[in-house]
Design a protein around this motif. Structure first.
Motif, PDB file in Angstrom:
ATOM      1  N   GLY A   3      54.322  63.611  62.548  1.00 44.57           N
ATOM      2  CA  GLY A   3      54.040  64.376  60.614  1.00 44.57           C
ATOM      3  C   GLY A   3      52.718  64.684  60.547  1.00 44.57           C
ATOM      4  O   GLY A   3      51.694  64.644  59.432  1.00 44.57           O
ATOM      5  N   LYS A   7      50.608  56.689  62.211  1.00 50.16           N
ATOM      6  CA  LYS A   7      50.418  55.442  61.850  1.00 50.16           C
ATOM      7  C   LYS A   7      50.788  53.783  62.469  1.00 50.16           C
ATOM      8  O   LYS A   7      50.558  53.013  62.358  1.00 50.16           O
ATOM      9  CB  LYS A   7      51.813  55.313  61.391  1.00 50.16           C
ATOM     10  CG  LYS A   7      51.392  56.588  59.785  1.00 50.16           C
ATOM     11  CD  LYS A   7      53.235  56.656  59.272  1.00 50.16           C
ATOM     12  CE  LYS A   7      52.979  57.370  57.568  1.00 50.16           C
ATOM     13  NZ  LYS A   7      53.367  58.902  58.315  1.00 50.16           N
ATOM     14  N   HIS A  85      58.892  49.163  64.572  1.00 50.33           N
ATOM     15  CA  HIS A  85      58.711  50.986  63.792  1.00 50.33           C
ATOM     16  C   HIS A  85      59.418  52.150  64.550  1.00 50.33           C
ATOM     17  O   HIS A  85      58.791  52.070  66.119  1.00 50.33           O
ATOM     18  CB  HIS A  85      56.411  51.181  63.573  1.00 50.33           C
ATOM     19  CG  HIS A  85      56.483  52.939  63.159  1.00 50.33           C
ATOM     20  ND1 HIS A  85      55.949  53.085  63.500  1.00 50.33           N
ATOM     21  CD2 HIS A  85      57.526  53.598  62.504  1.00 50.33           C
ATOM     22  CE1 HIS A  85      56.021  54.753  62.519  1.00 50.33           C
ATOM     23  NE2 HIS A  85      56.699  53.905  61.710  1.00 50.33           N
ATOM     24  N   GLU A  87      60.359  56.219  64.557  1.00 53.64           N
ATOM     25  CA  GLU A  87      60.069  57.489  64.043  1.00 53.64           C
ATOM     26  C   GLU A  87      60.904  58.061  64.857  1.00 53.64           C
ATOM     27  O   GLU A  87      61.102  58.743  66.148  1.00 53.64           O
ATOM     28  CB  GLU A  87      58.356  57.245  64.598  1.00 53.64           C
ATOM     29  CG  GLU A  87      58.105  59.244  63.583  1.00 53.64           C
ATOM     30  CD  GLU A  87      56.649  59.694  63.598  1.00 53.64           C
ATOM     31  OE1 GLU A  87      56.135  60.214  63.283  1.00 53.64           O
ATOM     32  OE2 GLU A  87      56.437  58.798  64.465  1.00 53.64           O
ATOM     33  N   TYR A 100      66.275  48.608  63.048  1.00 54.71           N
ATOM     34  CA  TYR A 100      64.609  48.842  63.021  1.00 54.71           C
ATOM     35  C   TYR A 100      64.169  48.088  62.252  1.00 54.71           C
ATOM     36  O   TYR A 100      65.324  47.173  60.791  1.00 54.71           O
ATOM     37  CB  TYR A 100      65.020  50.267  62.483  1.00 54.71           C
ATOM     38  CG  TYR A 100      65.883  50.635  60.928  1.00 54.71           C
ATOM     39  CD1 TYR A 100      64.443  50.344  60.046  1.00 54.71           C
ATOM     40  CD2 TYR A 100      66.847  50.680  61.471  1.00 54.71           C
ATOM     41  CE1 TYR A 100      65.218  50.401  58.511  1.00 54.71           C
ATOM     42  CE2 TYR A 100      67.402  51.221  59.812  1.00 54.71           C
ATOM     43  CZ  TYR A 100      66.812  51.034  58.535  1.00 54.71           C
ATOM     44  OH  TYR A 100      67.462  51.441  57.697  1.00 54.71           O
ATOM     45  N   LEU A 102      61.524  49.266  60.960  1.00 54.40           N
ATOM     46  CA  LEU A 102      60.544  49.933  59.573  1.00 54.40           C
ATOM     47  C   LEU A 102      60.723  51.572  60.363  1.00 54.40           C
ATOM     48  O   LEU A 102      61.141  51.851  61.941  1.00 54.40           O
ATOM     49  CB  LEU A 102      59.084  50.180  59.493  1.00 54.40           C
ATOM     50  CG  LEU A 102      58.594  51.165  58.540  1.00 54.40           C
ATOM     51  CD1 LEU A 102      58.545  51.183  57.827  1.00 54.40           C
ATOM     52  CD2 LEU A 102      57.215  51.403  59.310  1.00 54.40           C
ATOM     53  N   GLU A 104      61.462  56.314  60.317  1.00 58.96           N
ATOM     54  CA  GLU A 104      61.266  57.500  59.828  1.00 58.96           C
ATOM     55  C   GLU A 104      61.457  58.510  60.085  1.00 58.96           C
ATOM     56  O   GLU A 104      61.642  58.092  61.576  1.00 58.96           O
ATOM     57  CB  GLU A 104      59.718  57.226  59.627  1.00 58.96           C
ATOM     58  CG  GLU A 104      58.084  57.330  59.137  1.00 58.96           C
ATOM     59  CD  GLU A 104      56.961  57.753  59.316  1.00 58.96           C
ATOM     60  OE1 GLU A 104      56.771  58.673  59.423  1.00 58.96           O
ATOM     61  OE2 GLU A 104      55.982  56.752  60.125  1.00 58.96           O
ATOM     62  N   ALA A 106      62.568  62.540  60.345  1.00 59.59           N
ATOM     63  CA  ALA A 106      62.229  63.666  59.991  1.00 59.59           C
ATOM     64  C   ALA A 106      63.741  64.706  59.358  1.00 59.59           C
ATOM     65  O   ALA A 106      64.407  64.094  60.213  1.00 59.59           O
ATOM     66  CB  ALA A 106      61.728  64.686  61.190  1.00 59.59           C
TER      67      ALA A 106
END
Length: 143
Positions: A3, A7, A85, A87, A100, A102, A104, A106
Motif C-alpha cells: 500500500g 506499517k 499483523h 496483510e 488474525y 490485525l 489488512e 486489498a
C-alpha cells in the motif's frame, strides 16, 4: 508493504525460497522469510516476536502457516495464523480459515474460509506452535 505505507518493521529477509525452488516437508524459520517458490508442508515461525513471512505473487504454500507478521500476495491452501499483523495483497488467495489480530485486505484478495479475529494473538500462536511441533505429520495413528 504493497500500500505504499510502511506499517511494520518486517522488511528484513533472512531466508529466500526462489521461484524455481520447491520444498516438501514442514518449514520452521526465524527472522524474515520470503517465498517466491512452492512449499508442500506447514510453515512455522520459531520466533514469535519478530518473525515475518512474505509470500510473493508466484509463491504457493500447501499447508498451515503460523507467523506473527505476514504479507501474502500468493496462494495458501491451508489455515493461516497471524498473531500480530496480516496483510493480504490484491493477488492473495487463501483456501482455509484465517486467524488474525490485525488484518489488512486489498481489493481483489480472496479468502475461501472463515475470518476469525483473535485479540492478543501471541499466546495463541504459542499454543499453535506447541501443537505444530507435537504433531507427527506422517503418522497414520488416530489423534
Amino acid at each position: 508493504m504493497w500500500g505504499g505505507k510502511k506499517k511494520t518493521g518486517a522488511t528484513r529477509v533472512d531466508t529466500l525460497i526462489g521461484k524455481d525452488a520447491s520444498i516438501r516437508g514442514n518449514l520452521q524459520f526465524t527472522g524474515g522469510l520470503h517465498i517466491d517458490g512452492q512449499v508442500e508442508g506447514n510453515v512455522l515461525a520459531s520466533d514469535t516476536d519478530s518473525a515475518a513471512l512474505v509470500l510473493s505473487e508466484g509463491g504457493r504454500i500447501n499447508g498451515e502457516v503460523h507467523a506473527p507478521i505476514m504479507m501474502l500476495n500468493g496462494t495458501v491452501e491451508g489455515d493461516v495464523y497471524a498473531s500480530e499483523h496480516l496483510e493480504l495483497a490484491a493477488n492473495a488467495r487463501i483456501c482455509g480459515d484465517v486467524y488474525y489480530n490485525l488484518l489488512e485486505m486489498a481489493v481483489g484478495a480472496e479468502v475461501n474460509g472463515k475470518l476469525v479475529h483473535r485479540k492478543g494473538g501471541k499466546p495463541q500462536l504459542e499454543d499453535q506452535r506447541a501443537q505444530f511441533v507435537n504433531n507427527d505429520v506422517g503418522s497414520d495413528a488416530a489423534p
